[in-house]
Motif scaffolding. Structure first.
Motif, PDB file in Angstrom:
ATOM      1  N   TRP A  31      -5.782   1.268  -4.889  1.00 10.82           N
ATOM      2  CA  TRP A  31      -4.623   1.762  -5.623  1.00 10.82           C
ATOM      3  C   TRP A  31      -4.100   0.667  -6.546  1.00 10.82           C
ATOM      4  O   TRP A  31      -3.729  -0.423  -6.094  1.00 10.82           O
ATOM      5  CB  TRP A  31      -3.504   2.180  -4.662  1.00 10.82           C
ATOM      6  CG  TRP A  31      -3.645   3.560  -4.146  1.00 10.82           C
ATOM      7  CD1 TRP A  31      -3.354   4.725  -4.787  1.00 10.82           C
ATOM      8  CD2 TRP A  31      -4.110   3.935  -2.849  1.00 10.82           C
ATOM      9  NE1 TRP A  31      -3.621   5.801  -3.979  1.00 10.82           N
ATOM     10  CE2 TRP A  31      -4.087   5.342  -2.768  1.00 10.82           C
ATOM     11  CE3 TRP A  31      -4.546   3.216  -1.738  1.00 10.82           C
ATOM     12  CZ2 TRP A  31      -4.463   6.040  -1.639  1.00 10.82           C
ATOM     13  CZ3 TRP A  31      -4.939   3.906  -0.614  1.00 10.82           C
ATOM     14  CH2 TRP A  31      -4.894   5.295  -0.568  1.00 10.82           C
ATOM     15  N   SER A  32      -4.058   0.959  -7.824  1.00  6.00           N
ATOM     16  CA  SER A  32      -3.391   0.087  -8.779  1.00  6.00           C
ATOM     17  C   SER A  32      -2.014   0.677  -9.084  1.00  6.00           C
ATOM     18  O   SER A  32      -1.579   1.649  -8.464  1.00  6.00           O
ATOM     19  CB  SER A  32      -4.228  -0.035 -10.056  1.00  6.00           C
ATOM     20  OG  SER A  32      -4.305   1.215 -10.725  1.00  6.00           O
ATOM     21  N   LYS A  78       2.487   1.753  -3.445  1.00  6.39           N
ATOM     22  CA  LYS A  78       1.592   2.224  -4.497  1.00  6.39           C
ATOM     23  C   LYS A  78       1.198   3.674  -4.282  1.00  6.39           C
ATOM     24  O   LYS A  78       1.058   4.442  -5.244  1.00  6.39           O
ATOM     25  CB  LYS A  78       0.346   1.336  -4.542  1.00  6.39           C
ATOM     26  CG  LYS A  78       0.633  -0.072  -5.050  1.00  6.39           C
ATOM     27  CD  LYS A  78      -0.621  -0.926  -5.035  1.00  6.39           C
ATOM     28  CE  LYS A  78      -0.303  -2.329  -5.550  1.00  6.39           C
ATOM     29  NZ  LYS A  78      -1.504  -3.203  -5.531  1.00  6.39           N
ATOM     30  N   ILE A  79       1.003   4.080  -3.027  1.00  6.54           N
ATOM     31  CA  ILE A  79       0.661   5.473  -2.751  1.00  6.54           C
ATOM     32  C   ILE A  79       1.801   6.391  -3.169  1.00  6.54           C
ATOM     33  O   ILE A  79       1.579   7.467  -3.733  1.00  6.54           O
ATOM     34  CB  ILE A  79       0.340   5.652  -1.255  1.00  6.54           C
ATOM     35  CG1 ILE A  79      -0.906   4.868  -0.882  1.00  6.54           C
ATOM     36  CG2 ILE A  79       0.148   7.120  -0.908  1.00  6.54           C
ATOM     37  CD1 ILE A  79      -1.153   4.816   0.597  1.00  6.54           C
ATOM     38  N   ASN A 117       1.998   6.524  -7.324  1.00  9.69           N
ATOM     39  CA  ASN A 117       0.973   7.256  -8.067  1.00  9.69           C
ATOM     40  C   ASN A 117      -0.317   7.262  -7.263  1.00  9.69           C
ATOM     41  O   ASN A 117      -0.770   6.213  -6.813  1.00  9.69           O
ATOM     42  CB  ASN A 117       0.726   6.601  -9.431  1.00  9.69           C
ATOM     43  CG  ASN A 117       0.033   7.541 -10.396  1.00  9.69           C
ATOM     44  OD1 ASN A 117      -0.535   8.546 -10.011  1.00  9.69           O
ATOM     45  ND2 ASN A 117       0.102   7.212 -11.669  1.00  9.69           N
ATOM     46  N   SER A 118      -0.891   8.435  -7.076  1.00 10.77           N
ATOM     47  CA  SER A 118      -2.169   8.571  -6.384  1.00 10.77           C
ATOM     48  C   SER A 118      -3.188   9.311  -7.245  1.00 10.77           C
ATOM     49  O   SER A 118      -4.092   9.952  -6.733  1.00 10.77           O
ATOM     50  CB  SER A 118      -1.983   9.309  -5.050  1.00 10.77           C
ATOM     51  OG  SER A 118      -1.413  10.589  -5.271  1.00 10.77           O
ATOM     52  N   GLU A 130      -0.010  11.716   0.634  1.00 12.69           N
ATOM     53  CA  GLU A 130       0.732  10.552   1.113  1.00 12.69           C
ATOM     54  C   GLU A 130       0.933  10.612   2.624  1.00 12.69           C
ATOM     55  O   GLU A 130       0.824   9.593   3.319  1.00 12.69           O
ATOM     56  CB  GLU A 130       2.087  10.484   0.402  1.00 12.69           C
ATOM     57  CG  GLU A 130       2.960   9.334   0.836  1.00 12.69           C
ATOM     58  CD  GLU A 130       4.326   9.358   0.171  1.00 12.69           C
ATOM     59  OE1 GLU A 130       5.191   8.555   0.562  1.00 12.69           O
ATOM     60  OE2 GLU A 130       4.535  10.205  -0.740  1.00 12.69           O
ATOM     61  N   HIS A 180      -7.218  -0.540   1.227  1.00 12.71           N
ATOM     62  CA  HIS A 180      -7.169   0.673   0.408  1.00 12.71           C
ATOM     63  C   HIS A 180      -8.481   1.442   0.499  1.00 12.71           C
ATOM     64  O   HIS A 180      -8.487   2.671   0.657  1.00 12.71           O
ATOM     65  CB  HIS A 180      -6.890   0.299  -1.050  1.00 12.71           C
ATOM     66  CG  HIS A 180      -5.533  -0.267  -1.275  1.00 12.71           C
ATOM     67  ND1 HIS A 180      -5.070  -0.655  -2.507  1.00 12.71           N
ATOM     68  CD2 HIS A 180      -4.511  -0.515  -0.413  1.00 12.71           C
ATOM     69  CE1 HIS A 180      -3.839  -1.117  -2.397  1.00 12.71           C
ATOM     70  NE2 HIS A 180      -3.486  -1.040  -1.132  1.00 12.71           N
ATOM     71  N   THR A 203       0.826  -1.208   0.000  1.00 13.82           N
ATOM     72  CA  THR A 203       0.000   0.000   0.000  1.00 13.82           C
ATOM     73  C   THR A 203       0.858   1.255   0.000  1.00 13.82           C
ATOM     74  O   THR A 203       0.633   2.177  -0.801  1.00 13.82           O
ATOM     75  CB  THR A 203      -0.929  -0.009   1.226  1.00 13.82           C
ATOM     76  OG1 THR A 203      -1.762  -1.163   1.188  1.00 13.82           O
ATOM     77  CG2 THR A 203      -1.791   1.240   1.254  1.00 13.82           C
ATOM     78  N   GLY A 238      -2.884   4.295 -10.458  1.00 16.57           N
ATOM     79  CA  GLY A 238      -3.547   5.275  -9.597  1.00 16.57           C
ATOM     80  C   GLY A 238      -4.740   4.652  -8.898  1.00 16.57           C
ATOM     81  O   GLY A 238      -4.849   3.426  -8.766  1.00 16.57           O
ATOM     82  N   ILE A 239      -5.656   5.499  -8.441  1.00 11.57           N
ATOM     83  CA  ILE A 239      -6.854   5.046  -7.728  1.00 11.57           C
ATOM     84  C   ILE A 239      -7.904   4.633  -8.751  1.00 11.57           C
ATOM     85  O   ILE A 239      -8.301   5.429  -9.599  1.00 11.57           O
ATOM     86  CB  ILE A 239      -7.391   6.142  -6.800  1.00 11.57           C
ATOM     87  CG1 ILE A 239      -6.357   6.510  -5.741  1.00 11.57           C
ATOM     88  CG2 ILE A 239      -8.679   5.682  -6.128  1.00 11.57           C
ATOM     89  CD1 ILE A 239      -6.783   7.646  -4.833  1.00 11.57           C
ATOM     90  N   ASN A 271      -6.401   9.960  -9.432  1.00 14.96           N
ATOM     91  CA  ASN A 271      -7.746   9.409  -9.368  1.00 14.96           C
ATOM     92  C   ASN A 271      -8.193   9.007 -10.774  1.00 14.96           C
ATOM     93  O   ASN A 271      -8.418   9.855 -11.635  1.00 14.96           O
ATOM     94  CB  ASN A 271      -8.705  10.441  -8.770  1.00 14.96           C
ATOM     95  CG  ASN A 271     -10.110   9.891  -8.612  1.00 14.96           C
ATOM     96  OD1 ASN A 271     -10.344   8.687  -8.750  1.00 14.96           O
ATOM     97  ND2 ASN A 271     -11.059  10.761  -8.334  1.00 14.96           N
TER      98      ASN A 271
END
Length: 578
Positions: A487-488, A269-270, A273-274, A293, A415, A266, A491-492, A276
């Motif tokens: 989160w992929s 990934k944050i 890229n975050s 973050e 997430h 987690t 992004g979200i 949306n």
């Protein structure tokens, strides 16, 4: 891989029965053993008290059983003992991840013939089953001296099925990469784009099926040192940087392997890229990447502290709090106080004290609880997974905590929980501190820093709240699904998971109930309307093609013939004058 089947002593095939609570593992093991003609699978099932009656009605030579259960009870081990007491002629081979020396020693003393760790190569497994069928015992790993001497080793063996799976996944990934490069070319025609897009979807579906149907073949026997520091497993398996591992080690409440792994994923990934990528705007979209973050990290720390408190209170699955919303409320309040204490307690004349911020949080708590926190699903299941390593139910199938399916679902639930709590904190800041210029400069994106853009963003969120409350949420309840944010690598994103929601459906009233009636009415009349439209459409096609079309064709043909006759008469008249 063996090129010929191994022969057993008996002329008939060896009748096998598989007992395991993991359906994916049962499917994989039965498929592998089905390739050998000397083994005949009689049946398979989970650990249950009625299994002894089933065994008494069938002719079984050997049972392969995993006595370890997700709830960490002794029911599986008791079943093995009862099998040997009631059916002494049936041979039993334990096949489990367990490295508990005392339990394995007790199982050997009850008369169980063998033990084989999960993840053993197929060739070795076949040899062990053959020797057990011949009356031999296979307990070499129970030599206490060698067991204690080898426990410091981390064993990771992949049989041919795992190697074949990895080879197929690599080929699929290579093809997906090539197709993605082709789709990025602008000179492709529309037909080519449709073809390659369909090919990409087929490969993605094939990769998903391979990951679902072929079980995990990698086993890990942790050392006592690894058990004291669970991050060692994360570093070995995922090659995490030392700095990231050290920062994760400071978070309390995530000592066991499964929570530490999903928390590390987690945070990674944050950080990457975050953005949306979901269809709806989120409150955290107004934040810059750095404070976003930081906010998520604070929430993770508070979640870990809550888990530590529950452990200190000696909480078990039986006395676990039924009202998980109170736990979410505590996490939200503590996270909001820590985050706002850094950015909202200013040194200027307009600064707020800690007491004033606490009053604002207490005043705003009921609305956040009702609008955001109460709508976060599967909170109790996630907390029990993190606290007790409890199994998770996915699509009406229970998966043990160590399975990749359970880890993936727990990470997705985590997430969605973090995003929901963060949205509640940002909503509090937007509604109470959006006019403070210092907070705007520190937290908000440059594109949303003006008063007009902030007002537009808040109005858009207000409209989304109404849309979700009166349309999307009743629709999801009626369709028995939940919408989760996760989160992929990009992004979200948003996804839907199936879950029964009959009780919520019965409690709908007012406009939300009307929405379900509209959906049901649409579903009821949709086939009839399609039939009527199709009938009318076919009639129009017939009239236009057979009546109007032929009429226009005859008229056109007559005009052409008339023009042709006129030209001939003109030529005839001129020739006559000559």
């Amino acid at each position: 891989m063996l090129l010929f089947p191994l022969r057993v002593v008996s002329d008939r095939p060896l009748n096998l029965y598989i007992i395991d609570n993991d359906p994916i593992f049962r499917l994989g093991l039965s498929s592998v053993l089905g390739n050998y003609g000397d083994f005949h699978l009689i049946g398979q099932g989970e650990v249950s008290t009625t299994l002894l009656e089933t065994l008494s009605t069938q002719t079984i030579d050997l049972i392969i059983v995993d006595p370890d259960l997700p709830d960490q009870t002794n029911q599986g081990w008791d079943l093995c003992r009862q099998i040997k007491e009631n059916h002494s002629s049936i041979k039993v081979c334990l096949m489990t991840y367990s490295t508990d020396f005392l339990k394995l020693q007790q199982a050997k003393e009850t008369g169980i013939e063998g033990y084989c760790p999960k993840g053993t190569a197929v060739e070795e497994l076949i040899k062990i089953l053959q020797k057990i069928a011949q009356g031999q015992t296979q307990w070499k790993m129970l030599n206490l001296t060698s067991f204690q001497g080898n426990v410091n080793l981390v064993i990771s063996r992949k049989p041919w099925l795992a190697r074949l799976k990895q080879s197929g996944i690599n080929q699929i990934n290579q093809n997906l990469h090539q197709i993605s490069e082709k789709l990025q070319k602008s000179q492709l025609s529309r037909g080519d784009k449709l073809f390659w897009s369909g090919r990409k979807r087929e490969l993605l579906a094939a990769r998903w099926l391979v990951n679902q149907l072929i079980p995990v073949a990698e086993i890990m026997i942790p050392s006592p040192k690894d058990l004291e520091s669970p991050l060692a497993a994360v570093e070995n398996n995922f090659q995490t940087p030392n700095m990231a591992a050290n920062s994760l080690a400071t978070i309390p409440g995530f000592e066991s392997n499964n929570p530490s792994i999903i928390v590390y994923h987690t945070l990674k990934k944050i950080k990457n890229n975050s953005l949306n990528l979901s269809s709806n705007a989120l409150e955290i979209d107004i934040f810059k990447p750095e404070p976003k973050e930081e906010l998520i990290t604070i929430i993770i720390h508070q979640l870990g502290r809550v888990l530590e408190d529950l452990k200190f209170l000696e909480t078990t699955t039986d006395n676990f709090p039924k009202n998980s919303t109170l736990i979410l409320q505590k996490i939200w309040q503590e996270s909001a106080l820590n985050f706002m204490g850094k950015y909202c307690v200013l040194t200027e004349k307009s600064s707020l004290s800690w007491e004033e911020i606490e009053d604002i949080i207490d005043e705003y708590t009921p609305s956040v609880q009702e609008e955001i926190l109460a709508k976060i699903p599967f909170v109790s299941e996630l907390l029990k997974y993190l606290l007790f390593n409890e199994s998770l139910v996915i699509d009406q199938v229970r998966y043990r905590a160590q399975s990749p399916e359970a880890q993936q679902r727990a990470e997705m639930l985590l997430h969605n929980l973090l995003i929901g709590i963060a949205n509640g904190i940002v909503s509090l800041i937007l509604n109470n501190f959006s006019e403070l210029e210092t907070i705007r400069l520190k937290l908000y994106n440059e594109s949303l820093i003006s008063s007009r853009e902030i007002a537009r963003f808040r109005n858009h969120l207000s409209w989304l709240y109404r849309q979700q409350q009166y349309w999307e949420e009743p629709k999801n309840i009626f369709e028995s699904q939940y919408r989760l944010l996760f989160w992929s690598d990009k992004g979200i994103e948003a996804t839907f998971i199936h879950a029964p929601r009959q009780e919520e459906l019965k409690q709908l009233d007012g406009l939300r109930w009307v929405v379900t009636i509209i959906l049901e009415t649409r579903d009821a009349f949709a086939p009839l309307l399609r039939s009527v439209v199709g009938f009318i459409g076919n009639g129009l096609v017939y009239v236009l093609t057979q009546v109007v079309g032929k009429g226009l064709g005859l008229i056109g043909r007559g005009i052409i013939q008339g023009i042709g006759n006129s030209l001939q008469e003109t030529r005839y008249g001129k020739n006559r004058e000559r």
